[in-house]
Design a protein around this motif. Structure first.
Motif, short mmCIF file in Angstrom:
data_model
loop_
_atom_site.label_atom_id
_atom_site.label_comp_id
_atom_site.label_asym_id
_atom_site.label_seq_id
_atom_site.Cartn_x
_atom_site.Cartn_y
_atom_site.Cartn_z
N TYR A 141 -15.74 47.67 10.45
CA TYR A 141 -16.94 47.41 11.39
C TYR A 141 -16.81 48.70 12.22
O TYR A 141 -17.64 49.07 12.72
N GLU A 142 -15.80 49.40 12.63
CA GLU A 142 -15.78 50.60 13.35
C GLU A 142 -16.29 51.76 12.70
O GLU A 142 -16.16 52.88 13.12
N GLY A 143 -16.46 51.61 11.29
CA GLY A 143 -17.06 52.82 10.53
C GLY A 143 -15.80 53.35 9.88
O GLY A 143 -16.23 54.62 9.28
N VAL A 144 -14.59 52.98 9.86
CA VAL A 144 -13.42 53.81 9.30
C VAL A 144 -13.52 53.18 7.85
O VAL A 144 -13.54 52.13 7.42
N ARG A 145 -13.20 54.30 6.85
CA ARG A 145 -12.82 54.07 5.40
C ARG A 145 -11.46 53.57 5.12
O ARG A 145 -10.58 54.13 5.67
N VAL A 146 -11.30 52.31 4.96
CA VAL A 146 -9.94 51.73 4.98
C VAL A 146 -9.75 50.90 3.86
O VAL A 146 -10.59 50.29 3.00
N ALA A 147 -8.36 51.02 3.17
CA ALA A 147 -8.04 50.14 2.14
C ALA A 147 -7.06 49.17 2.65
O ALA A 147 -6.33 49.23 3.58
N TRP A 148 -7.37 47.91 2.22
CA TRP A 148 -6.69 46.64 2.66
C TRP A 148 -5.87 46.40 1.31
O TRP A 148 -6.39 46.10 0.15
N GLY A 189 -17.23 50.43 3.24
CA GLY A 189 -16.02 51.24 4.07
C GLY A 189 -14.81 50.44 3.68
O GLY A 189 -13.82 51.03 3.97
N LEU A 190 -14.82 49.23 3.20
CA LEU A 190 -13.67 48.51 3.17
C LEU A 190 -13.25 48.38 1.57
O LEU A 190 -14.14 47.90 0.75
N THR A 191 -12.21 48.80 1.02
CA THR A 191 -11.82 48.71 -0.26
C THR A 191 -10.43 47.81 -0.20
O THR A 191 -9.46 47.91 0.26
N ILE A 192 -10.83 46.94 -1.14
CA ILE A 192 -9.60 45.70 -1.29
C ILE A 192 -8.72 45.92 -2.44
O ILE A 192 -9.31 46.43 -3.54
N LEU A 193 -7.54 46.28 -2.43
CA LEU A 193 -6.83 46.68 -3.54
C LEU A 193 -5.57 45.34 -3.37
O LEU A 193 -4.91 45.22 -2.65
N ARG A 194 -5.54 44.72 -4.53
CA ARG A 194 -4.75 43.53 -4.80
C ARG A 194 -3.15 43.72 -5.29
O ARG A 194 -3.10 44.69 -5.87
N MET A 195 -2.38 43.11 -4.24
CA MET A 195 -0.98 43.41 -4.40
C MET A 195 -0.33 42.18 -4.96
O MET A 195 -0.59 41.00 -4.34
N PRO A 196 0.64 42.16 -5.91
CA PRO A 196 1.16 40.88 -6.44
C PRO A 196 2.25 40.38 -5.69
O PRO A 196 2.90 40.99 -4.51
N GLU A 204 -11.50 59.19 -0.01
CA GLU A 204 -11.75 59.68 1.39
C GLU A 204 -11.19 58.55 2.51
O GLU A 204 -11.47 58.68 3.60
N ILE A 205 -10.49 57.74 1.84
CA ILE A 205 -9.99 56.61 2.58
C ILE A 205 -8.89 57.06 3.66
O ILE A 205 -8.28 58.09 3.28
N THR A 206 -8.94 56.82 4.92
CA THR A 206 -8.05 57.37 5.93
C THR A 206 -7.20 56.19 6.42
O THR A 206 -6.44 56.98 7.24
N ARG A 207 -7.43 55.03 6.17
CA ARG A 207 -6.44 54.20 6.69
C ARG A 207 -5.99 53.13 5.68
O ARG A 207 -7.13 53.02 5.10
#
Ligand code: TXA
Ligand code: MG
Length: 344
Positions: free
Chosen positions: A266-273, A288-295, A316-319
């Motif tokens: 929401y702050e405009g950061v490109r982030v992977a969760w 800007g939110l990328t979800i990557l699933r972890m087992p 381009e994800i920074t966080r």
């Protein structure tokens, strides 16, 4: 080292691990015998190998990786008897551990013989040795008939490679050959165990757990996070805090990480969760939110972690927001790599 010195064509040679012929290994063996480096798959991560008995060849590993000379290398051999020939002292403890875990992801640190050049051990009196389990690594070691010094095949401080593509991303133009045996099944580096100290001491947690080692030995060993460990050793110079680091800043959070990831998005950061596989997807999903699933299982998480970090490195994800894995001992190596990736 200027870039001009690294303009080799890097050849990627595909090998089917289930059907390896001597011809498949010919180019690699020729290069290794004339003192060149070759990247190859192991069951943990890809390694960058050179003849461990040839100091000038080993120097090329340090150059290609940009690795500090103070960080010693692991020597790979095809069987325990070959390991014994490289050390000045082979204890009953070494014997039992080798019988239980080799070939496999356990590295033993033992007093070295003089035949091993100082550059392999960063000038130290001990050498780290293991017998890898991957069919391509084993076949290569047998065919070439040399012990191979091999750190992970990445640029120093970058994430370790679990595919030939990852190796190429870091070392293209810097090494002549990559043997591509497909993705590594293990995905995390070997456990490094120092022998010749009482009790034996885990210098780096890895795919073989502390309990597995203790079960074989019938007594306790010093674990990597035991308070005694810090004073006792620290001769594992590769255990610098920031290591295994992706480009994006990784933050470990309690809980599932969703609110932290959303906040950044929401702050405009490109982030992977790095969301657990059963986590609920936020709705609406912010741009800007990328979800990557972890087992939820250690083995699958380990096999996937570095590939996920490499994937993020290509964007381009920074966080990165990652939930802290479970407390259990079996997750120790994963917690270790995540917290190193998270440190500045
Ligand atoms: O799974 C693995 O271990 C992979 C594959 C390629 O075998 N190799 C690997 O190597 O992870 P590298 O160089 O990335 O990590 C070697 C670790 C470092 O932490 C280094 O400091 C430690 O082993 N090490 C090597 N020789 C040592 C020694 N003589 N005493 C203490 N630590 C040592
Ligand atoms: Mg490494």
């Amino acid at each position: 080292m200027s870039n001009a010195e690294f303009s080799l064509p890097t050849h990627v040679q595909r090998i089917n691990p289930n059907q390896i012929s001597a011809t498949d290994l010919q180019a690699a063996c020729e290069l290794l015998r004339k003192g060149e480096v070759v990247a190859f798959p192991t069951e943990t991560v890809y390694g960058l190998g050179a003849n461990a008995l040839d100091g000038a060849a080993v120097e090329k590993i340090y150059q290609a990786k940009g690795r500090p000379a103070s960080n010693p290398l692991i020597v790979h051999v095809d069987q325990p008897s070959a390991a014994r020939e490289l050390v000045s002292e082979w204890s009953e403890t070494a014997n039992r551990l080798a019988a239980a875990f080799w070939p496999g992801p356990l590295t033993l640190v033992l007093p070295k013989k003089t035949a091993i050049p100082n550059i392999v051990t960063a000038g130290g009196p001990t050498v780290a040795i293991r017998v890898p389990q991957h069919p391509v690594a084993l076949a290569l070691l047998r065919e070439v008939g040399l012990p191979l010094a091999a750190p992970s095949a990445n640029r120093s401080n970058a994430v370790s490679p679990t595919t030939a593509e990852h190796v190429l991303l870091g070392l293209n133009g810097r090494i002549p050959l990559i043997l591509d045996g497909g993705p590594c099944a293990g995905g995390l580096e070997s456990t490094v165990l120092q022998l010749g100290v009482n009790p034996p001491t885990i210098l780096r947690p890895g795919l073989i757990s502390r309990q597995q080692i203790e079960q074989v030995l019938g007594h306790q060993v010093v674990g990597p996070s035991d308070p005694t460990n810090a004073e006792l050793v620290l001769p594992s110079p590769g255990m610098m805090r920031r290591h295994y680091a992706p480009r994006a800043k990784l933050q470990l959070v309690d809980g599932d990480g969703q609110s932290e990831a959303l906040q950044l998005a929401y702050e405009g950061v490109r982030v992977a969760w790095l969301a657990w596989e059963d986590a609920t997807i936020p709705d609406p999903l912010p741009a800007g939110l990328t979800i990557l699933r972890m087992p939820w299982t250690v083995e699958r998480y380990a096999a996937q972690l570095y590939a996920t970090l490499h994937e993020i490195d290509q964007t381009e994800i920074t966080r990165i927001i990652a939930p802290v894995p479970p407390e259990e001992e079996s997750w120790q190596a994963i917690r270790d790599r995540l917290s190193r990736a998270a440190s500045d």
